[in-house]
Design a protein around this motif. Structure first.
Motif, mmCIF file in Angstrom:
data_model
loop_
_atom_site.group_PDB
_atom_site.id
_atom_site.type_symbol
_atom_site.label_atom_id
_atom_site.label_comp_id
_atom_site.label_asym_id
_atom_site.label_seq_id
_atom_site.Cartn_x
_atom_site.Cartn_y
_atom_site.Cartn_z
ATOM 1 N N ALA A 132 2.900 -10.524 14.028
ATOM 2 C CA ALA A 132 3.144 -9.087 13.889
ATOM 3 C C ALA A 132 4.534 -8.813 13.332
ATOM 4 N N VAL A 189 -1.740 -6.172 18.440
ATOM 5 C CA VAL A 189 -1.169 -6.793 17.248
ATOM 6 C C VAL A 189 -2.058 -6.507 16.034
ATOM 7 N N LEU A 235 5.242 -1.437 14.785
ATOM 8 C CA LEU A 235 5.727 -2.714 15.292
ATOM 9 C C LEU A 235 6.626 -2.517 16.505
#
Length: 205
Positions: free
Chosen positions: A133, A164, A174
């Protein structure tokens, strides 16, 4: 020191270089986190030396991550991280698996991270997921989504795989994985450049 890692351009690595030998291990961890976030290739020699001489476990893991970030275009660094990804020390191994995200275009790295998804150590799985990720490695989306759907891993790893996958699909930020990075990798310094405080996933507080 901390803010340099969060907001400064890569060239600022020189401003923190001297502190890599600070007698305080906590300061060395801050330096390592800063250098990881700056990711300056010019700092590779510094972080390689700092990692090789570091005796304190947490700071050593932090410099390992800085080593990978600064050496992401270096074949020797990639090989080192592949070796550390098999280390008997769980903390070092988890951080190396995360750091391998820096080399996500390499076929051998892809194979190692994909295999880690079904590792017996659930934190190996989670470290590989988080590294994918962090690198925005969308080539891992298919195996990660399959892993999440098959349900053949620890509950915590399966739940993380779903989140993810959402990040890799650009359906979630994120930054929402920041608390997971701290939990899985044992960080004492949050990498706020990538995982800002105040942007933890909803319901994690």
């Amino acid at each position: 020191m901390h803010q340099i890692g969060v907001i400064s351009p890569p060239a600022f690595w020189e401003a923190v270089a001297e502190a890599a030998e600070d007698p305080d291990a906590l300061m060395r961890s801050e330096v390592a986190a800063t250098l990881e976030q700056l990711g300056a290739p010019e700092a590779l020699k510094l972080v390689k030396k700092a990692h090789g001489t570091e005796k304190e476990a947490q700071a050593e893991r932090d410099f390992l991550r800085a080593y990978a970030a600064c050496g992401r275009d270096d074949t020797g660094t990639r090989k080192k991280m592949l070796g550390y990804a098999k280390d008997k020390d769980a903390g070092r191994r988890h951080n190396a698996l995360f750091a391998l995200g820096n080399f996500a275009e390499d076929a051998e790295v892809v194979a190692v991270l994909t295999a880690a998804l079904t590792a017996l150590d659930a934190r190996d799985s989670q470290a590989a997921l988080l590294g994918s990720a962090a690198a925005q490695a969308t080539q891992f989306l298919q195996p990660i989504a399959a892993f999440a759907q098959e349900g053949n891993g620890a509950t915590e790893a399966l739940e993380l795989a779903q989140r993810v996958a959402a990040v890799l699909r650009a359906e979630a930020p994120l930054a929402g994985l920041g608390d997971d990075v701290v939990r899985v990798l044992g960080d004492t310094v949050r990498r706020e450049r990538f995982f800002p405080l105040g942007q933890a996933r909803e319901g994690s507080q």
